[in-house]
Design an enzyme around this catalytic site. Structure first.
Site, PDB file in Angstrom:
ATOM      1  CE  LYS A   1      58.850  96.443   0.410  1.00 30.33           C
ATOM      2  NZ  LYS A   1      57.727  96.807   1.288  1.00 30.33           N
TER       3      LYS A   1
ATOM      4  CE1 TYR B   1      91.365  99.560  11.899  1.00 32.18           C
ATOM      5  CE2 TYR B   1      89.594  98.408  10.735  1.00 32.18           C
ATOM      6  CZ  TYR B   1      90.665  99.295  10.730  1.00 32.18           C
ATOM      7  OH  TYR B   1      91.027  99.912   9.566  1.00 32.18           O
TER       8      TYR B   1
HETATM    9  C1  LIG Z   1      56.974  95.680   1.453  1.00 33.77           C
HETATM   10  C2  LIG Z   1      55.515  95.666   1.410  1.00 33.77           C
HETATM   11  C3  LIG Z   1      54.829  94.486   1.115  1.00 33.77           C
HETATM   12  C4  LIG Z   1      55.512  93.153   0.970  1.00 33.77           C
HETATM   13  O1  LIG Z   1      55.728  92.615   2.241  1.00 33.77           O
HETATM   14  P1  LIG Z   1      56.408  91.169   2.450  1.00 33.77           P
HETATM   15  O2  LIG Z   1      56.321  90.957   3.905  1.00 33.77           O
HETATM   16  O3  LIG Z   1      57.797  91.301   1.971  1.00 33.77           O
HETATM   17  O4  LIG Z   1      55.626  90.218   1.651  1.00 33.77           O
HETATM   18  C5  LIG Z   1      53.460  94.563   0.983  1.00 33.77           C
HETATM   19  N1  LIG Z   1      52.801  95.718   1.146  1.00 33.77           N
HETATM   20  C6  LIG Z   1      53.426  96.881   1.449  1.00 33.77           C
HETATM   21  C7  LIG Z   1      52.632  98.126   1.625  1.00 33.77           C
HETATM   22  C8  LIG Z   1      54.800  96.899   1.607  1.00 33.77           C
HETATM   23  O5  LIG Z   1      55.422  98.039   1.916  1.00 33.77           O
END
Ligand SMILES: *Cc1c(COP(=O)(O)O)cnc(C)c1O
Length: 408
Positions: free
Chosen positions: A66, A301
């Site tokens: 993702k 800045y």
């Molecule tokens: C993002 C996510 C993961 C992965 O988590 P990590 O800590 O990056 O391994 C797993 N399950 C869900 C539901 C998530 O949203």
């Protein structure tokens, strides 16, 4: 990398004198971008293999890609992982899943962890995505979708049901009895997986993970006693894998952060870390200018940095629009000519100023490392996050689309 030497090597032969060139010419490709990341395909593959070897052959590893694979580039990372044998990928939204399918990713399952909205139903079916559902009403929607879209031939649409065991985010809080009742009414929706998500897996001062597992297992046991057995049961992400919470591994885990080389630091007395993963991403920016400033000169800045003595500074072609946190103003570091050095003054949208007083080897056009290693000097997302007051996930996901991704 030693940019000063590289400049000499790239000097045309008629200036350098070919009789002095006894060594073969080393061709170093200079990357023509102001800011870019290098992603090591091999390191992503090694990290995936490491996760697999930790959980063993009985446990499927769903690779979480993702948020553009946590900034690493979802399409290329998915290609690497499927070539390594990943059968399950997981993304957040239908849009992310469609992008993978349109990019040619043929993994048997792409799990949509953030579920789907009514207008996304047809895309789920058309692109062969597997939604995670978080309400009983959504199970009915999937049943209706299956009836409408795939009347002939009959194919139930597979889904995973997320139980809210204490995260208090997505997931149903319905009782097992209520779930069973809906399952009876929705034969064209097929429950392939049961899952939940931990809120505190790296926290060994908290009993929350044990409580969440007890809640989740009670629902699973009730469903099983009524003859409902999901093919895949999954609750663990990186931290629950790395810290060896084996009772949460079931027959599938969802690994994201570990694939990119990170496990969150634990709170309290944690067991030894099982994962041996390394960061796969290096982030560079080019010097646009190098100059000397006198004592008392201010930088950036608000004039928030004032030189306590004459200094050499470098101005980088990357700023907060590229993902360098504004919170790193006067606090963060970069690696220049193999040494950690300070960020000076406020981070601007497109520019960041660093201290170059320690070196005369760098010139405009040379690279500085924002995240990665040069020799002994090392700067990873966890170190940056600590200074920026955030978490490593946030650092990786914030490297903006303007920063070119290059795969090596
Ligand atoms: C993002 C996510 C993961 C992965 O988590 P990590 O800590 O990056 O391994 C797993 N399950 C869900 C539901 C998530 O949203």
């Amino acid at each position: 990398m030693r940019p000063a030497k590289r400049r000499r090597r790239l000097r045309p032969r008629d200036q350098g004198g070919s009789d002095r060139e006894v060594r073969p010419t080393i061709i170093i490709v200079t990357v023509p971008y102001r800011s870019y990341v290098l992603v090591s395909r091999d390191q992503v593959a090694r990290n995936f293999r490491n996760v697999r070897s930790v959980v063993g052959p009985e446990v499927e590893v769903a690779a979480v890609v993702k948020a553009d694979a946590y900034g690493h580039g979802a399409l290329e990372v998915s290609r690497v992982l499927t070539a390594e044998g990943a059968r399950w990928l997981a993304v957040s939204s239908v849009e992310e899943g469609v992008a993978l399918r349109c990019g040619g990713i043929r993994a048997p399952r792409i799990l949509i962890m953030g579920g789907f909205l009514p207008y996304e139903g047809e895309a789920v079916v058309e692109h062969g995505l597997t939604p995670v559902l978080h309400s009983l009403d959504q199970i009915r929607q999937v049943h209706e979708l299956a009836q409408g879209v795939l009347a002939v031939p009959y194919h139930p649409i597979r889904y995973h049901l997320k139980i809210d065991s204490g995260m208090g985010r997505l997931g149903t809080r319905a009782s097992a009895a209520a779930i069973l009742q809906v399952l009876k009414q929705t034969p064209q929706a097929h429950l392939e997986g049961l899952m939940t998500h931990f809120a505190s897996a790296a926290d060994y001062t908290s009993s929350q993970t044990a409580e969440q597992l007890a809640c989740f297992h009670a629902v699973c046991a009730h469903l099983r006693s009524a003859g409902v057995d999901a093919a895949k049961v999954h609750t663990s992400s990186t931290n629950a894998i790395g810290y060896g919470r084996t009772e949460g591994w079931h027959n599938m885990v969802r690994a994201g952060h570990a694939l990119y080389g990170y496990v969150s630091p634990a709170r309290g007395e944690a067991p030894p870390q099982l994962l041996k993963v390394q960061p796969a991403l290096t982030w560079k920016a080019k010097l646009l200018a190098v100059k000397d400033i006198p004592e008392g000169a201010t930088v950036g800045y608000g004039g928030t940095f004032r030189a306590p003595h004459p200094m050499r500074i470098g101005i980088l072609g990357a700023g907060y629009a590229d993902g360098i946190f504004h919170r790193l103003s006067n606090r963060g570091k970069a690696i220049a000519d193999g040494k950690l050095t300070n960020i000076l003054g406020a981070i601007s949208m497109d520019l960041t100023t660093i201290d170059l007083s320690h070196t005369s080897a760098l010139a405009p056009g040379d690279d500085v490392t924002l995240l990665g290693c040069e020799g002994e000097a090392r700067l990873d997302a966890q170190q940056i996050a600590r200074v920026a007051g955030t978490i490593s996930y946030n650092i990786l996901c914030s490297i903006s689309a303007r920063v070119h991704r290059i795969y090596v």
